[in-house]
Design an enzyme around this catalytic site. Structure first.
Site, mmCIF file in Angstrom:
data_model
loop_
_atom_site.group_PDB
_atom_site.id
_atom_site.type_symbol
_atom_site.label_atom_id
_atom_site.label_comp_id
_atom_site.label_asym_id
_atom_site.label_seq_id
_atom_site.Cartn_x
_atom_site.Cartn_y
_atom_site.Cartn_z
ATOM 1 C CG ASP A 191 -2.096 0.921 1.091
ATOM 2 O OD1 ASP A 191 -2.371 1.378 -0.033
ATOM 3 O OD2 ASP A 191 -2.745 1.215 2.127
ATOM 4 C CG HIS A 211 -0.116 1.901 -9.292
ATOM 5 N ND1 HIS A 211 -0.391 1.559 -7.990
ATOM 6 C CD2 HIS A 211 -1.169 2.663 -9.701
ATOM 7 C CE1 HIS A 211 -1.550 2.098 -7.627
ATOM 8 N NE2 HIS A 211 -2.044 2.778 -8.648
ATOM 9 C CG LEU A 227 8.680 -17.558 -3.014
ATOM 10 C CD1 LEU A 227 8.425 -17.577 -1.504
ATOM 11 C CD2 LEU A 227 9.212 -16.191 -3.433
HETATM 12 C C1 IPE Z 1 -5.581 -2.680 -0.224
HETATM 13 O O1 IPE Z 1 -5.185 -1.375 -0.437
HETATM 14 C C2 IPE Z 1 -5.621 -3.421 -1.520
HETATM 15 C C3 IPE Z 1 -4.326 -3.674 -2.134
HETATM 16 C C4 IPE Z 1 -3.155 -3.405 -1.606
HETATM 17 C C5 IPE Z 1 -4.370 -4.315 -3.419
HETATM 18 P P1 IPE Z 1 -6.246 -0.204 -0.621
HETATM 19 O O2 IPE Z 1 -5.476 1.058 -0.754
HETATM 20 O O3 IPE Z 1 -7.195 -0.523 -1.697
HETATM 21 O O4 IPE Z 1 -7.031 -0.258 0.765
HETATM 22 P P2 IPE Z 1 -7.833 0.875 1.534
HETATM 23 O O5 IPE Z 1 -8.811 1.438 0.553
HETATM 24 O O6 IPE Z 1 -6.854 1.907 1.962
HETATM 25 O O7 IPE Z 1 -8.447 0.185 2.697
HETATM 26 C C1 IPE Z 2 -1.511 0.152 -3.378
HETATM 27 O O1 IPE Z 2 -1.278 1.526 -3.411
HETATM 28 C C2 IPE Z 2 -1.742 -0.448 -4.747
HETATM 29 C C3 IPE Z 2 -3.133 -0.852 -5.011
HETATM 30 C C4 IPE Z 2 -4.111 -0.808 -4.167
HETATM 31 C C5 IPE Z 2 -3.413 -1.381 -6.354
HETATM 32 P P1 IPE Z 2 -2.463 2.571 -3.476
HETATM 33 O O2 IPE Z 2 -2.807 2.812 -4.899
HETATM 34 O O3 IPE Z 2 -3.593 2.123 -2.617
HETATM 35 O O4 IPE Z 2 -1.782 3.863 -2.859
HETATM 36 P P2 IPE Z 2 -2.443 4.869 -1.817
HETATM 37 O O5 IPE Z 2 -2.906 4.058 -0.657
HETATM 38 O O6 IPE Z 2 -3.564 5.546 -2.514
HETATM 39 O O7 IPE Z 2 -1.341 5.805 -1.459
HETATM 40 MG MG MG Z 3 -4.055 2.375 -0.669
#
Ligand code: IPE
Ligand code: IPE
Ligand code: MG
Length: 244
Positions: free
Chosen positions: A17, A34, A128
């Site tokens: 995240d 990303h 793995l």
């Molecule tokens: C969780 O992250 C999903 C992934 C890492 C794929 P999100 O960014 O979507 O989660 P929330 O919305 O902060 O809970």
């Molecule tokens: C995690 O990073 C990747 C996915 C959920 C696909 P985010 O895209 O949720 O990044 P933040 O949380 O908005 O910073």
């Molecule tokens: Mg996120």
């Protein structure tokens, strides 16, 4: 590196995240975060192999993530396909086998083809197992589990009073893998976001403020060391655990 040899988690799961916030702080579009997150995936895989972790589950796309702007979703799917093409060889060389967790039927045909490709290409990996959670959510999985067991009960294949924890675990999408020993979530959020709710019952949780694109092998090792300092009691007393 200096992680001690004993007590390595067999299965590490990661909620990757913070890509969007990382990009924002660098004055860039979210997709840039990303893209930089792919290098962190490489770091996590390499560190897992080096430490002797046997299963690594990465939460890459949740069912809720479909609600993001179309351009971001499309860019993520494109990045997934590109990464599959680019990473296949190194994964094979490291002895990594890729498996998918989630409902792939909603993915485009192109994405589904790429997923089949990487599964086939890496099927001989025996160091793995890299589990990619894609279009996954725990409530989807639990609902599906209930439907599957109910169907078997209706068909007379199983009696309701025979349903136990093993039946439930065996009807989860994760049936083939052990439960995670360690869960890592980056970016400072302290929630599970619909990830492996059943399987994390006794998992050690590790939260770091680092954004996913900044996640290095050293960060992974730090999480492992934190895991090694913990005592998993499973409801028993310390004395009981020591006597085991
Ligand atoms: C969780 O992250 C999903 C992934 C890492 C794929 P999100 O960014 O979507 O989660 P929330 O919305 O902060 O809970
Ligand atoms: C995690 O990073 C990747 C996915 C959920 C696909 P985010 O895209 O949720 O990044 P933040 O949380 O908005 O910073
Ligand atoms: Mg996120």
């Amino acid at each position: 590196m200096e992680t001690s040899i004993g007590n390595i988690p067999r299965h590490v799961a990661i909620i990757m995240d913070g890509n969007g916030r990382w990009a924002e702080e660098h004055g860039k579009e979210r997709i840039f975060g990303h893209m930089n997150g792919v290098e962190s995936v490489r770091n996590a895989v390499r560190a897992s192999v080096r430490n002797g972790v046997r299963y690594l589950t990465l939460y890459a796309f949740s069912t809720e993530n479909w609600g993001r702007p179309v351009q971001e979703v499309e860019a993520l799917m494109e990045l997934l396909c590109k990464s599959i093409v680019n990473e296949g060889r190194e994964l094979c060389e490291q002895g990594v086998r890729v498996e998918i967790l989630g409902d792939r039927s909603r993915m485009s045909e192109k994405v589904q083809e790429h997923l089949s490709l990487i599964e086939r290409e890496t099927s001989a990996g025996d160091r793995l197992t890299l589990i990619l959670a894609l279009n996954y959510s725990s409530r989807w999985e639990i609902t599906r589990m209930a439907q599957r067991i109910a169907r078997e009960a209706a068909e007379g294949k199983i009696a309701p009073e025979e349903i136990d924890q093993q039946t439930v675990a065996g009807h989860m999408a994760t049936a083939a893998w052990p439960d995670p020993d360690l869960l890592i979530r980056t970016s400072g959020e302290r929630r599970l976001s619909n990830f492996l709710l059943w399987q994390l019952a006794y998992t050690e949780l590790y939260f770091t403020d680092i954004y996913w694109p900044d996640f290095t092998e050293a960060e992974f090792d730090k999480a492992i060391r934190s895991y090694q300092s913990r005592e998993r009691r499973y409801g028993l007393t310390t004395k009981q655990r020591r006597e085991k």
